[in-house]
Each structure stands twice: as structure tokens, then as C-alpha cells.
Design a protein around this motif. Structure first.
Motif, PDB file in Angstrom:
ATOM      1  N   LEU A  83       7.523 -51.679   7.911  1.00  0.00           N
ATOM      2  CA  LEU A  83       5.915 -51.868   8.418  1.00  0.00           C
ATOM      3  C   LEU A  83       5.805 -51.368   9.996  1.00  0.00           C
ATOM      4  O   LEU A  83       4.832 -50.847  10.172  1.00  0.00           O
ATOM      5  N   ALA A  84       6.730 -51.548  10.596  1.00  0.00           N
ATOM      6  CA  ALA A  84       6.966 -51.197  12.006  1.00  0.00           C
ATOM      7  C   ALA A  84       6.895 -49.322  12.072  1.00  0.00           C
ATOM      8  O   ALA A  84       5.946 -48.930  12.929  1.00  0.00           O
ATOM      9  N   GLU A 121       5.729 -44.812   3.884  1.00  0.00           N
ATOM     10  CA  GLU A 121       4.447 -43.984   3.593  1.00  0.00           C
ATOM     11  C   GLU A 121       3.583 -44.862   2.672  1.00  0.00           C
ATOM     12  O   GLU A 121       2.129 -44.431   2.482  1.00  0.00           O
ATOM     13  N   ASP A 122       3.881 -45.913   1.915  1.00  0.00           N
ATOM     14  CA  ASP A 122       3.171 -46.680   1.019  1.00  0.00           C
ATOM     15  C   ASP A 122       2.232 -47.165   1.920  1.00  0.00           C
ATOM     16  O   ASP A 122       1.059 -47.416   1.734  1.00  0.00           O
ATOM     17  N   VAL A 123       2.522 -47.895   3.207  1.00  0.00           N
ATOM     18  CA  VAL A 123       1.921 -48.654   4.220  1.00  0.00           C
ATOM     19  C   VAL A 123       0.800 -47.727   4.767  1.00  0.00           C
ATOM     20  O   VAL A 123      -0.377 -47.989   5.059  1.00  0.00           O
ATOM     21  N   THR A 151      -1.344 -60.361   5.027  1.00  0.00           N
ATOM     22  CA  THR A 151      -1.189 -60.552   3.585  1.00  0.00           C
ATOM     23  C   THR A 151      -1.068 -59.081   2.986  1.00  0.00           C
ATOM     24  O   THR A 151      -0.093 -58.396   2.224  1.00  0.00           O
ATOM     25  N   VAL A 152      -2.106 -58.418   3.217  1.00  0.00           N
ATOM     26  CA  VAL A 152      -2.555 -56.922   2.460  1.00  0.00           C
ATOM     27  C   VAL A 152      -1.535 -56.157   2.934  1.00  0.00           C
ATOM     28  O   VAL A 152      -1.149 -55.130   2.152  1.00  0.00           O
ATOM     29  N   ALA A 153      -1.174 -55.952   4.033  1.00  0.00           N
ATOM     30  CA  ALA A 153       0.026 -55.015   4.727  1.00  0.00           C
ATOM     31  C   ALA A 153       1.128 -55.711   3.992  1.00  0.00           C
ATOM     32  O   ALA A 153       1.950 -54.400   3.543  1.00  0.00           O
ATOM     33  N   LEU A 176       1.012 -44.055  12.557  1.00  0.00           N
ATOM     34  CA  LEU A 176      -0.444 -43.956  12.695  1.00  0.00           C
ATOM     35  C   LEU A 176      -1.113 -44.310  13.987  1.00  0.00           C
ATOM     36  O   LEU A 176      -2.241 -44.289  14.122  1.00  0.00           O
ATOM     37  N   GLY A 177      -0.244 -44.467  14.994  1.00  0.00           N
ATOM     38  CA  GLY A 177      -0.914 -44.903  16.324  1.00  0.00           C
ATOM     39  C   GLY A 177      -1.165 -46.329  16.353  1.00  0.00           C
ATOM     40  O   GLY A 177      -1.869 -46.539  17.322  1.00  0.00           O
TER      41      GLY A 177
END
Length: 849
Positions: free
Chosen positions: A213-214, A491-493, A452-454, A220-221
Motif C-alpha cells: 500500500l505504501a 500496481e493493483d492499488v 477499507t476500499v484500499a 502516485l505522489g
């Protein structure tokens, strides 16, 4: 009479329960529920709260509130009496006949409405925005390589949410489209830079999920949030050439050398787990978590089965022991206290923006104004929708309020008081789509939190077993076998957030806007749905609350969101100059003569600690420094002081001494001439204030005198000696050793899960000692000569005398009697050999209570 629950179809009947047992079970269940609610509200003495009405009605019409909850806040209306009667009747109608009980009385079983887990499509019940069905649609989108097909699948995800809405107040609002859409090329990067993930901790989430996640947010900045619990220092650097060594546990094929797993937002929560000088010094932003939107009034809790050796090492805790964050920060009991913590954090990291996480409650606008005046850079308003990773169901149901209410109130109140330009307002609470982002922007938010969605984008399937450590896809577990199933694809995130940004840009153009910045605060672009007919009620009133226009007052000016976030605001002290500035910086040296302090010199040593932590990361080993002070230190003396610092203070200090101590050696003692007259006795005098060593992780501390309340609260590794303490000594302690050479107040060891404490008791009065302790958390054991515990006490006495020249310590060494000391030990430490109170075996005190 016996109570016999009717058996489910095809199953045997359960054993009968005697009626008196059933009644007692029901009474205990109700009592547990009441106590749970009271604890969340903060009630310790019920009589103090009779008639307080410290709650809010959501979804009830004024006619119901005026009769049943007279005087209670109810801002959005809702069900009236006739609608409540209709709903109650439907519950009975939908119930299933379960046969006859022992007295031939018909038994009915209430239907499952999907209150906890979403029902399969077509089975009715409550709709869930976060359902397995929605998760599958999002997974299909983020795992699609073809951009066109990915957008189509993302649209399917949005359509599913739209068709099953409303889930929240913003679903009752619609956009006012412009007659002519804007002809603008809106940068997706400028949109994603306003996105953050929710504060989901390492421990609640698996290491693989937390790190991927990080990495995604950094690409993405945007910014990921560490949550409470610290962060491994290896995450401060890029993957580089270490893909097959340091980062081999991440299975994601899209990970590259340039990826970095550092959380840009580092959280400071009430438990202070892992909050060290290096952790704070490396942050781009530091978040003070005052409360959590999904479960306001309750602190975080990480079940013991999730605390493996790695999590325990990062949090400075004990493996397998449940970690609990208390509801309040013990250094925040007022806006002034919050201002001090903001001051401390700006001292250790002057460049970091400081955010304060608040919850959506009535009156939050006034609180937000206080937070802005206290020096915060970001104010986050969190709604009830969330609670990922470790939150129990009993914690998140019937708690919190919609983010729309708190956001609209905060933005409006800040503007009306001329404070909106000082802060960035962030909102989170069930944000999932571009439409959610734009609606919250129109209500006043500049940044947006995704929780949650992340997790779902990272692989979560909404199994809703986070707190059990049995996540089937490894997202929210610490079990190695399950963690091996984590996709770990940043990449999914990134694909998910890019899709949200694209949708956001499309909506902005249709509104006639050229950037997300232009949307902030434009409530004139929102209106109520044309058809507000809901299944339960038509009596909702959203317009007068969420869409309330800003009143033109003395301070009111039109707020225009800045193109970029403002830099961190200066310290709230004279001329913005910190005491440490005289010896921090290029070409400056530390004097060998003592520095003189007055009690307005706050967080002395903290800026130096941050400077050393940053230089150590860049340069490696740093030369140790020794500092001497005299006088009266202000609040937070040597907060977060690091191991390269050896400090002495000849005088006294205010509250929060050595908060977050990160390895330093600190000693405090009264002026040498004070005891020369033979009247003054340091051991009987208070030398430091309240809440000292709060969240300290390592180092040594010695004070020749007594402390106020909560000495050693959440100590996670410091060895400390004090000559007397107030109430709640060693509260929530997880590691380290505390030696108290004098009297203490009550409640010693409350919530203590690790480490040990020693209390001096020359009267050898076991009952008196037991009366001071929180016996449900700790046990008292009398120390005997020749034991490891006795050796520890003597060693600390010698070090205490060397550091402070304490006459009391000298006397105890010369007349040492181990039986005059009682060990306070939690269950996790009882069997450890180095804490044994006798040479061969451990013998507990007989406590006649």
C-alpha cells in the motif's frame, strides 16, 4: 420452566437451559453491553452522567426525539412513530415459525437482515457498500491489463454501488451539472496527490499488505498512513538492489528498484507504540489520532494472536500479548495540551505537516477552530464508515456519525471564524468513487482518505474476520501460511486510484470546473435528489445541515483552496525560535557550561534529538553529546531524546518529561545546595510533573525526587528510578523496568502487559502494597536476597546514586534489604528467569484480599 431454543432445520435441539440461568445470561449480556457503551463514552461514575445526553440521534424524526429523547441533538430527522411501528411490524411479519416450546408457546425466529455480513444478492436484507460482491468487481478492474477493459470494469464497480445506494447522506445529494462542460485537461496527478490511505497499522494488516500500500501511494505522489504501531526503519529507503534480500517477502511482480515502502504519514496514537525519534524525524506528515471515526471513544486494540515476534519488535512489546491503546492520549486533556503535543512534534520535525484526526460529532466545528489555533496544519474529519484490520464488530456498530455532517460543520465554522486559510481539511468515511471525492470536495474537503476500499484493492475479499487473525487472503493476518497468499501488487492499488482520479476529472468537467481545487467548498453545486423516497422514511432533512450556506459574518471571506498544501506552520513560540536553536545547526557547538532554563522553555532537547536522528540516517554514526542544564524546565523536557544524548538537569521539570524517550540517559536532581541545610529532603519533594516517560521506548532515567501522576505510562523499554510517584504509576506499561523508592498512589500497573516494577516497602506490609495495585492486571511478589530481582534493584540503585548523588539511594545501598522491595509483575513476565524474586523458584506473596 426450561428454555429450549428451537432447532434449525436438519439439526438436533440444543440442551435445555433452566429459566433462571437464561434470565441471568440475558442480564449479564445486557450489563456487558451497557458497560461497553459507558466505557466508550468515558463514564467511570454513572451518577455523574445522569441526564447528560452525551449522544446524538441519527435517523429519528423530531416528534420521536421530543417524546423519547427530549433535548437530544438530532440534525437530519428520520423515522416518525408511524414509520417505527411499520418497521417493527415488518420484523414480526418476516420472522419464521420455530415450533412450540416446553409450555406449548409458539416460538419465532427473527430473520437475518444481514446486519453483520452482507447477504447474497437476491436474499434481501441490508445492502453493504463493502460486500464480497463489490470486492469481486473491484478486483476484476484492478487486475485487468487492458486500459479500456479496465475502465469498463471499474464502471461496473461504480454502477453496483450506485444501484444499491443510498449508503450514506451524500447518496441523497446530486450534482448540478453545468450547461456547458469545462474544456480542460485536468491533471490526474494533481488529483491523486490529494489522496491518502486510512490509518491501518502494521499488525492489523500483514507486513506485505502494509508495505505494498505504501509503495503504491508513493508512486502516485499520494500518502499512505502508518497507523499506530511504528514502522521498520528499512522502509525509509528505496528497494534498490535489495529486491531479493530485504524485500523477498513481497511477491508482487510490479515492484521496481525505485519503489519505497515508507509511509509518508506517521501516526501518533494514544498507545504510542513504536513512536521513536527516527520514526518521527523521517515523516513527511505526522498525524495525531485524537479518535477514530468508526469507533469514537475507544482506543485501538491488537489481539495477542496478531502480535508475532516482528510486530512485537516494531512496537517494543511482548510477543503474544494483546496491545490496547487507551481511549485518551494521556498528554491531551485540553486544547492547550494538544497545542503542546503539536509543539513537540514540530520541534522534532520542523518540516513535517502536523495533522489532527477528529471524528464527526455535533459541535466538531468548534473543536476544529481550537485545533487550528493550536497550530495544526491539517484537520481530518472521520466518519463512522470504516474500522478495518483489527476492530471488533461490537466496537464499530452504533458508533460514530456520517462524515458529511462533521465536514460541512467544520468547513463552515472555520470559514466563519476566519481560520479556514490556516489549515487543510481532509475527510474520510466510506470514500470509494470519484463521485464521493467530488461531493466531499464540494462540502469543503481538500484531501480525501480511503480506508477499507484500499484494502480491497490490495486483495481483501471482505471476509470480515480481520480481528481473528484468519484472513483467508493474508491481507489482515500475521500467520505466515496465510500471508503467503497476499498478491502484494502495488500496481493493483495504483490502478484503482488512477480510475478514481479519472472519474473525478470527468465529473469536474461536467460541473464546469477546471481542477479539483476549484471544487472545494462549492456547496452551490449540490442539491437534493429529485426523488427522496426511501424504503423506511421520507422524513430526512439533509438540506438544512449538510447544505447549510455559510453565514456572512465579521471574519467571512470566500475561501479559495491553495494549489499546493502550505508548508508546516512555525512553532507557536516567541519569534518561532526554539531553545535548542542555539546549539542545533551548522557551525554551532554545545557549551560545557550548564544552560539555564525557565518554565517557558518547552520541549528542550527535542529539536536536537530530531537533528541527530536525521543526521544519523544520512551520515551513519554520530558523536555522542553531553548537555547540562539548571533551573526549571517547561513541558516535555527531553521528549524523544536519542541514545547519543546524555543529559542532566539540576533543578526541576514540568509535565511530560522524557515523553517518547528514544535511548537517552537523563538525570534530574535538586540543586546541590538544597539539602545542605538538613531540612529539605529530595525524596519527599516533587521534582517532575505528570505523565513522564509516556510512550518511552529505550534509555535510562533517574530523578532524585517524586513525580506526579502516571509516571511510566506506556513505558516500552526504559529503565527508570524515581523516589515516589502519584496515582496510575506504570499504567499500560509494555516493557522496561521501573524502580520506585518511595510512596505511590493507587492503581499501580493498571493495563500493564509487560516489563516489571519494584516498589519500596520497608514496612513489609503485603496488604498495603496489594491495596495500591490493579490486581486484575498484575501480581505482587516479595523480593529475596540473592535473587535476580535483588541484583536488578541494587544495580539500579548504584546507577541512580551515580547519576543524581541521591542520599536516599546511598542509604538504601548501605542498608540493603531485598525484602523491603515488592516486585509488580504482569502474567507475561512471571516465568522469566531474570525477573525471579528468589534464587531457585518464584514464590508469590499471599494477598489476603
Amino acid at each position: 420452566t426450561q428454555l429450549t431454543p428451537p432447532p434449525a432445520e436438519g439439526k438436533k435441539a440444543k440442551a435445555a437451559v433452566e429459566s433462571n440461568v437464561g434470565i441471568e445470561n440475558a442480564r449479564n449480556a445486557l450489563k456487558a453491553g451497557v458497560l461497553k457503551i459507558m466505557s466508550k463514552i468515558g463514564i467511570s461514575t454513572l451518577s455523574s452522567y445522569h441526564g447528560a445526553q452525551i449522544f446524538e440521534c441519527i435517523g429519528l424524526h423530531p416528534e420521536v426525539v421530543d417524546v423519547a429523547f427530549k433535548g437530544t441533538a438530532s440534525r437530519v430527522g428520520g423515522l416518525d412513530f408511524s414509520e417505527l411501528q411499520k418497521e417493527t411490524a415488518s420484523l414480526v411479519k418476516d420472522s419464521a415459525y420455530g415450533g412450540l416450546d416446553a409450555d406449548d408457546v409458539k416460538v419465532f425466529k427473527l430473520s437475518n437482515y444481514g446486519f453483520i455480513n452482507a447477504l447474497q444478492k437476491g436474499r434481501g436484507g441490508e445492502e453493504h457498500a463493502n460486500s464480497p460482491r463489490v470486492a469481486k468487481l473491484l478486483h476484476a478492474s484492478v487486475r485487468e491489463d487492458d486500459p479500456v477493459e479496465r475502465k469498463n470494469k471499474y464502471n461496473d464497480f461504480v454502477k453496483e454501488l450506485t444501484e444499491t445506494a443510498p449508503f450514506g447522506l451524500r447518496d441523497l445529494l446530486q450534482f448540478k451539472w453545468a450547461e456547458t462542460p469545462a474544456d480542460a485537461d485536468i491533471s490526474l496527478r494533481e488529483i491523486t496527490e490529494r489522496f491518502v490511505t486510512g490509518g491501518m497499522s502494521l499488525g492489523a494488516l500483514s507486513r506485505e499488505t502494509h508495505e505494498s500500500l505504501a509503495m503504491a501511494m508513493n508512486r502516485l505522489g499520494a500518502a499512505s498512513n502508518s497507523g499506530e504501531g511504528g514502522e521498520d526503519k528499512v522502509r525509509n529507503d528505496q528497494v534498490g538492489e535489495n529486491r531479493d534480500t530485504t524485500w523477498k517477502h513481497l511477491r508482487g511482480k510490479s515492484i521496481v528498484k525505485e519503489d519505497i515502502a515508507q509511509s509518508q504519514i506517521r501516526q501518533v496514537a494514544s498507545g504510542r507504540f513504536g513512536v521513536t525519534a527516527p520514526y518521527l524525524a523521517a515523516a513527511a506528515q505526522i498525524e495525531i489520532k485524537v479518535a477514530q471515526g468508526a469507533k469514537p471513544g475507544e482506543g485501538g486494540q491488537l489481539p495477542g494472536q496478531k502480535v508475532d515476534s516482528y510486530i512485537a519488535s516494531v512496537r517494543a512489546a511482548t510477543e503474544g500479548v494483546t496491545l490496547i491503546s487507551p481511549p485518551p492520549h494521556h498528554d491531551i486533556y485540553s486544547i492547550e495540551d494538544l497545542a503542546q503535543l503539536i509543539f513537540d512534534l514540530k520541534a522534532i520535525n520542523p518540516k513535517a505537516r502536523i495533522s489532527v484526526k477528529l471524528v464527526s460529532i455535533i459541535g466538531i466545528g468548534t473543536v476544529a477552530c481550537g485545533v487550528a489555533k493550536a497550530g495544526a496544519d491539517v484537520i481530518q474529519i472521520s466518519g463512522h464508515d470504516g474500522g478495518s484490520g483489527a476492530a471488533a464488530i461490537s466496537s464499530i456498530k452504533h458508533a460514530g456519525a456520517p462524515v458529511e455532517l462533521g465536514l460541512a460543520e467544520s468547513h463552515t465554522t472555520l470559514v466563519e471564524n476566519g481560520l479556514r486559510d490556516l489549515v487543510t481539511v481532509r475527510a474520510d468515511g466510506g470514500v470509494r468513487t470519484g463521485a464521493d471525492v467530488v461531493k466531499l470536495a464540494l462540502l469543503g474537503a481538500e484531501e480525501f482518505g480511503f480506508g477499507t476500499v484500499a484494502m480491497v484493492a490490495a486483495g481483501c475479499v471482505m471476509a470480515r474476520v480481520c480481528h481473528t487473525n484468519n484472513c483467508p487472503v493474508g491481507v489482515a493476518t500475521q500467520k505466515e501460511k496465510l500471508r503467503a497468499r497476499v498478491r502484494g501488487e502495488p500496481e493493483d492499488v495504483t490502478r484503482y486510484f488512477e480510475s478514481v482520479a479519472e472519474e473525478t476529472a470527468d465529473i469536474l468537467k461536467k460541473l464546469g470546473l477546471k481542477s479539483l481545487r476549484e471544487a472545494v467548498g462549492r456547496i452551490d453545486l449540490l442539491e437534493l435528489l429529485d426523488d427522496l423516497s426511501l424504503s423506511k422514511t421520507t422524513r430526512f432533512d439533509v438540506a438544512t445541515t449538510v447544505l447549510k450556506p455559510i453565514e456572512k459574518g465579521l471574519f467571512t471571506q470566500d475561501f479559495v483552496a491553495p494549489a499546493e498544501p502550505a508548508p508546516s506552520r512555525a512553532l507557536l513560540c516567541p519569534a518561532g525560535i526554539h531553545f535548542d536553536d542555539q546549539y542545533v545547526g551548522e557551525g554551532k557547538t554545545i557549551s560545557k557550561e550548564p544552560y539555564y532554563l525557565v518554565n517557558t522553555d518547552r520541549a528542550v532537547g527535542t529539536r536536537l534529538a530530531g537533528d541527530i536522528a536525521r543526521r544519523q540516517r544520512a551520515e551513519g554514526k554520530i558523536q555522542p553529546v553531553e548537555l547540562k542544564y539548571t533551573g526549571a524546565a517547561g513541558q516535555s523536557f527531553m521528549a524523544f531524546a536519542v541514545s547519543e544524548m546524555k543529559v542532566s538537569l539540576e533543578g526541576d521539570a514540568n509535565d511530560y518529561v522524557c515523553k517518547g524517550l528514544s535511548g537517552a540517559h537523563v538525570s534530574i536532581f535538586p540543586p546541590r545546595e538544597a539539602e545542605a541545610n538538613g531540612v529539605f529532603e529530595a525524596k519527599n519533594s516533587v521534582i517532575i510533573g505528570n505523565t513522564c516517560l509516556y510512550g518511552a521506548t529505550s534509555g535510562k532515567f533517574f530523578a532524585a525526587g517524586q513525580s506526579g501522576d502516571r509516571f511510566g505510562v506506556r513505558n516500552s523499554g526504559v529503565q527508570a528510578v524515581i523516589e515516589g510517584a502519584g496515582d496510575h504509576c506504570c499504567e499500560y506499561m509494555t516493557n522496561g523496568v521501573v524502580l520506585v523508592l518511595g510512596p505511590t498512589g493507587i492503581n499501580v500497573g493498571s493495563g500493564m502487559t509487560g516489563g516489571v516494577a519494584y516498589l519500596y516497602d520497608p514496612s513489609v506490609n503485603d496488604d498495603m502494597i496489594a491495596g495500591r495495585l490493579k490486581l486484575t492486571n498484575v501480581k505482587p511478589r516479595r523480593v529475596q536476597d540473592g535473587s535476580p530481582a535483588a541484583d536488578t534493584i541494587q544495580r539500579l540503585l548504584r546507577e541512580h546514586h551515580e547519576a543524581t548523588a541521591s542520599k536516599h539511594a546511598k542509604h538504601l545501598l548501605e542498608n540493603f534489604d531485598a525484602s523491603h522491595f515488592c516486585q509488580v509483575v504482569p502474567p507475561s513476565e512471571e516465568d522469566k528467569p531474570h525477573h525471579a524474586v528468589v534464587a531457585d523458584s518464584v514464590e508469590e506473596m499471599a494477598v489476603s484480599r
